[in-house]
Structures are given as C-alpha cells and as structure tokens.
Design an enzyme around this catalytic site. Sequence first.
Site, mmCIF file in Angstrom:
data_model
loop_
_atom_site.group_PDB
_atom_site.id
_atom_site.type_symbol
_atom_site.label_atom_id
_atom_site.label_comp_id
_atom_site.label_asym_id
_atom_site.label_seq_id
_atom_site.Cartn_x
_atom_site.Cartn_y
_atom_site.Cartn_z
ATOM 1 N N GLU A 1 39.444 53.440 29.432
ATOM 2 C CA GLU A 1 39.753 52.046 29.748
ATOM 3 C C GLU A 1 38.754 51.531 30.777
ATOM 4 O OE1 GLU A 1 42.128 49.903 28.352
ATOM 5 O OE2 GLU A 1 40.680 48.739 29.482
ATOM 6 N N LYS B 1 60.641 51.851 38.466
ATOM 7 C CA LYS B 1 59.726 51.019 37.659
ATOM 8 C C LYS B 1 60.425 50.585 36.370
ATOM 9 C CE LYS B 1 55.167 52.647 39.013
ATOM 10 N NZ LYS B 1 54.023 53.428 38.577
ATOM 11 N N ALA C 1 26.583 42.325 48.127
ATOM 12 C CA ALA C 1 26.661 43.212 49.293
ATOM 13 C C ALA C 1 27.925 42.891 50.079
ATOM 14 C CB ALA C 1 25.432 43.003 50.174
ATOM 15 N N GLY C 2 28.424 43.857 50.809
ATOM 16 C CA GLY C 2 29.642 43.624 51.579
ATOM 17 C C GLY C 2 30.002 44.840 52.395
ATOM 18 N N CYS D 1 39.454 53.562 41.676
ATOM 19 C CA CYS D 1 38.608 54.064 40.588
ATOM 20 C C CYS D 1 37.238 54.529 41.039
ATOM 21 C CB CYS D 1 38.478 52.991 39.527
ATOM 22 S SG CYS D 1 40.100 52.485 38.945
ATOM 23 N N ARG E 1 39.338 45.808 34.794
ATOM 24 C CA ARG E 1 39.261 45.648 36.249
ATOM 25 C C ARG E 1 40.587 45.111 36.750
ATOM 26 N NH1 ARG E 1 34.837 41.240 35.850
ATOM 27 N NH2 ARG E 1 36.126 40.919 34.042
ATOM 28 N N ASN F 1 31.379 53.907 35.764
ATOM 29 C CA ASN F 1 31.886 53.633 37.114
ATOM 30 C C ASN F 1 30.896 54.104 38.181
ATOM 31 O OD1 ASN F 1 34.156 52.267 36.461
ATOM 32 N ND2 ASN F 1 35.610 53.849 37.074
HETATM 33 C C1 UGA Z 1 36.463 49.303 38.273
HETATM 34 C C2 UGA Z 1 35.539 48.981 37.102
HETATM 35 O O1 UGA Z 1 34.871 47.746 37.349
HETATM 36 C C3 UGA Z 1 36.338 48.890 35.794
HETATM 37 O O2 UGA Z 1 35.453 48.688 34.708
HETATM 38 C C4 UGA Z 1 37.094 50.201 35.599
HETATM 39 O O3 UGA Z 1 37.915 50.163 34.444
HETATM 40 C C5 UGA Z 1 37.979 50.455 36.794
HETATM 41 O O4 UGA Z 1 37.175 50.509 37.985
HETATM 42 C C6 UGA Z 1 38.685 51.762 36.572
HETATM 43 O O5 UGA Z 1 38.011 52.799 36.433
HETATM 44 O O6 UGA Z 1 39.911 51.774 36.404
HETATM 45 P P1 UGA Z 1 38.184 47.889 39.760
HETATM 46 O O7 UGA Z 1 38.239 49.102 40.627
HETATM 47 O O8 UGA Z 1 39.459 47.253 39.322
HETATM 48 O O9 UGA Z 1 37.369 48.218 38.412
HETATM 49 O O10 UGA Z 1 37.403 46.754 40.545
HETATM 50 P P2 UGA Z 1 35.891 46.184 40.598
HETATM 51 O O11 UGA Z 1 35.933 44.751 40.285
HETATM 52 O O12 UGA Z 1 34.987 47.020 39.828
HETATM 53 O O13 UGA Z 1 35.587 46.301 42.161
HETATM 54 C C7 UGA Z 1 35.596 47.577 42.817
HETATM 55 C C8 UGA Z 1 35.181 47.413 44.257
HETATM 56 O O14 UGA Z 1 33.793 47.113 44.351
HETATM 57 C C9 UGA Z 1 35.899 46.301 45.022
HETATM 58 O O15 UGA Z 1 36.243 46.767 46.307
HETATM 59 C C10 UGA Z 1 34.864 45.202 45.119
HETATM 60 O O16 UGA Z 1 35.045 44.393 46.255
HETATM 61 C C11 UGA Z 1 33.588 46.014 45.212
HETATM 62 N N1 UGA Z 1 32.383 45.290 44.763
HETATM 63 C C12 UGA Z 1 32.258 44.900 43.475
HETATM 64 C C13 UGA Z 1 31.362 45.039 45.670
HETATM 65 O O17 UGA Z 1 31.445 45.393 46.857
HETATM 66 N N2 UGA Z 1 30.233 44.393 45.233
HETATM 67 C C14 UGA Z 1 30.092 43.998 43.956
HETATM 68 O O18 UGA Z 1 29.030 43.426 43.629
HETATM 69 C C15 UGA Z 1 31.115 44.250 43.054
#
Ligand code: UGA
Length: 449
Positions: free
Chosen positions: A152, A39, A256-257, A264, A155, A212
Amino acid sequence: MAERESIAVFGAGYVGLVTAVGFAELGSEVFLVEIEPRKREALEGGRVPIYEPGLQELYDEVRGRIHLLSAASQLPDSVRLAFVAVGTPPAPSGDADLSAVYAVVDDLVTHTPRGAERAVVMKSTVPCGTGKGILRRFAELGSDLAYVSCPEFLREGNAVEDFFAPDRVVVGEVGDWAGEAVVDLYRPLLEQGVPLVRTDVASAEMIKLAANAFLATKISFINEIANVCEATGADVLEVARGMGLDHRIGTAFLRAGIGYGGSCFTKDVSALKLLASNSGYHFQLLTAVIEVNELQKRRVVQKLERHLGSLAGTRIALLGLAFKPHTDDMRGAASVVLAGRLLGEGAEVTAYDPVAMERARQLLPGLEYRSDPYQALAGADAVVLVTEWPELVALDWRAAAHQMAGRLVIDGRNVLDPKTIAEAGLDYEGIGRPAVASRQPSGAGKEGS
Ligand code: UGA
C-alpha cells in the site's frame, strides 16, 4: 455492474480501514476483522476511530457492505481474498515485528477449509522475504492458502484520495489464481488508467521499502541543502524550485523542514537498512538519511538558544503536534523529540493542535495544552510552527504578536510568509531561509520592497 468479489480485511488501522471502505465503495462486501473490541464497537456504532479526511463520510455511505468480525473463524467460506493490514511496528531489535501478521496468517490457516480457494493478500509493510517465509509455513502446515503481496502506498491525511487514484497498483504473485483475482479487484481503478505493476513477491516487497526509503532520502537531502543554505545565505525554497523543475528530480518531497515523521518512513528506512545488514550488506546511504533526520529535529533547539540564550525558564509555544497535517497520528512526530528536548532544557512548553491533542497528551504529559492557537501563544518567548495545518498557516500574526511576550517565530515547515511575520512585529526564522527581523508595526499599511 458485474458482481464484485467479497473480501476480508484484517486490521482496522489506517490502511485496513481505508482498504475496507474503498473496496466496499467499489462494490464488494467486506468482512473487516479487528481484534480490538473498542475499535469494533466504535465502528459498529458508526464512528471511524481515526481522523482521516473523507473517511467517516465514505464509511457512512458504505456501512451496509462492511461486516465487523473478531476472528477468521467467522469468515464465510466463500471469501477468497484476505487482505492483511495489521501493524508491523519495530521490534526491540529494530527489525519489523511480524507477530501480528503471523497471528492473522495462523488464524487463517486454522480456519480455512482444506481445498478452499483462499489467499493471504499482504498489505502490511513487511521485510523482503516475508512472503517466501509465509509460503514455506503454508507448505509445512499442509495449508492450501495462496499468497499475494499487494503493498500500500497511501499517505495519511490523503488516504481516501490515494485509494481511488494511486500512482500505481503493485501485485506480487507466484502466478496462480490469486494474483489474477487481486488484479480483478483493482480493475475499476486500472480501467481509469492507473498503472499496474505485476511482478514476483520479493520484488513487490522491495518496491514498497525502496519507495519509502527514496522519499525519505529526498527529504534528508533537501534538509542538508537547507542547512548549507543557512550558512551561505541561499533560500532553500528557491533552490528546491530550481532543482525540482528538472523532470529527472521532480518537485515533490523537496520541502525542507524539521525532519520527516510518521510511522512509515521512520520504520521502513530502518527496516530496509537492517534487512540489508542481515544479508551482509551495509546500506551506508540510509544510515546518513536517518542521522540527518534525527539531527534536523534537534536543530530547532539550537536556533532557539541562539536567540534566547539558555532555555531554562523560557516559555515556548508549539503549534501543531501531529507528524503532518490532516491526521491525528503522533507516531514519529518531530514534536515529540522537540518537546522532550525543550522540557529537558527547562523550558515551559505550551501546545496546540487541531486534532492530535488527545493522542499527544498520552505521549507528552509535560506540555500545557491550549484549546486555541492564540492561547498557546500567550506569554510565549518564541513559537515553533511544527505542523503546517492550514489554520495555523493562516494565523493572524498581528493578533499572535499581541499574545506573545517575545518576538521569535520559527517556521519549522517553511510555510509562513517572512514579510507578513516581520510586519506583525515578529522575527522570522525558517529552515534554510534567510532570517527576517521584525519591522516595527509603526509602518503598518506601508509595503516593503
Ligand atoms: C508515506 C508515503 O508517502 C506513502 O506513500 C506510504 O504509503 C506511507 O508512508 C506508508 O508507508 O504507509 P505518510 O507517512 O502518510 O506516507 O506521509 P508523507 O506525506 O509521506 O509524509 C511523511 C513525513 O515527511 C511527514 O512528516 C512530512 O512532514 C515529511 N515531509 C514530506 C517533509 O518533511 N518534506 C517533504 O517534502 C515531504
């Protein structure tokens, strides 16, 4: 501009790199400590070793202020704030594995001169009580290090944007100089109106886990509603819209999905559940959140079987493999469970992802990888849209239909237009939405109602 404080950041993963590059952009000299030579070499050669929109460009801009080191012993004595952004993966017990965190803490204890003003600033997601444990360790070892919890919330895929415009900055402190210094470091963002939550260390740790866990709960909730919608004929997109406009609920995270993924949510929901169990409390709700998510990833297999019968010998195309768009991160991705189940049922699985295929190959060696989505669809009996990459959402479905042997499109993220799919001569199935059967392409050009 007043001179900005120099800082150290331990760990050049998603959080560490974005923190380093972000603070460098705000004017700090940043000493980025990374133990993995590969890295460091990539970064020394000017290349950001992960895919994160905007990060490479920003790194190019601020590289002159980022100094790569391999250990705390190389830090200038003047560096007061040492951000810790190393991984805290689940241990075999399910609890967070804090060995990387403690390795950094011990390195800092050993190489911080007695009497120096220096603080460990925890960015890694750690169980509640970790700060207390580390402060106890400092006391036992006679170290003068201070401690701040600064969780932190960025996303992946949006990380750079989230660094500069977070919903809030949380600083958990014991009331000494260090909390004030971290707040000062964030001052440029606070002056833009970003809210600051200054609190104690344990509460800061809990804010991160609870946030989270709540977001994951929202997703599992809407996924269960989607499953009920399938039984009742309602459309979960309409339901989510109608629910979300109630400002007490909010529209976010009601998509939904096929389940949430990523490192995380998966890790933090389990960690919070275990943390509660370890202190004698059974967090029932989170048990359900986890179970719903696991089942959701597997329901797609049942949908495929309903249309195709036994999957043995069928050809299924997976479009998108990363756990969400705009990242190459495969941790916790629904594609991993889904691909495993499909291969287990005897299907042949082709796959395409714009950036995650290199990582996917290591995790899923049994898939046939294709260099473009249409090739992945060639001869497929069915396709599952797993990750809503814009280029996949915008696919030419008529061209796709020509490639496919079968007609079934499963929209695992509810992002496709059922009418467009049907008009391309394909059958549409979403998650929690009414299925739409294909219309024969003879009606091309005619608009349905
Ligand atoms: C998540 C949190 O959103 C961040 O605030 C946090 O900092 C991060 O974890 C962490 O703890 O490091 P992240 O995992 O990058 O962020 O991604 P998200 O955008 O939150 O999505 C997580 C998952 O949920 C994805 O697979 C997404 O497809 C899914 N998701 C999200 C859904 O299925 N439906 C939704 O409405 C939203």
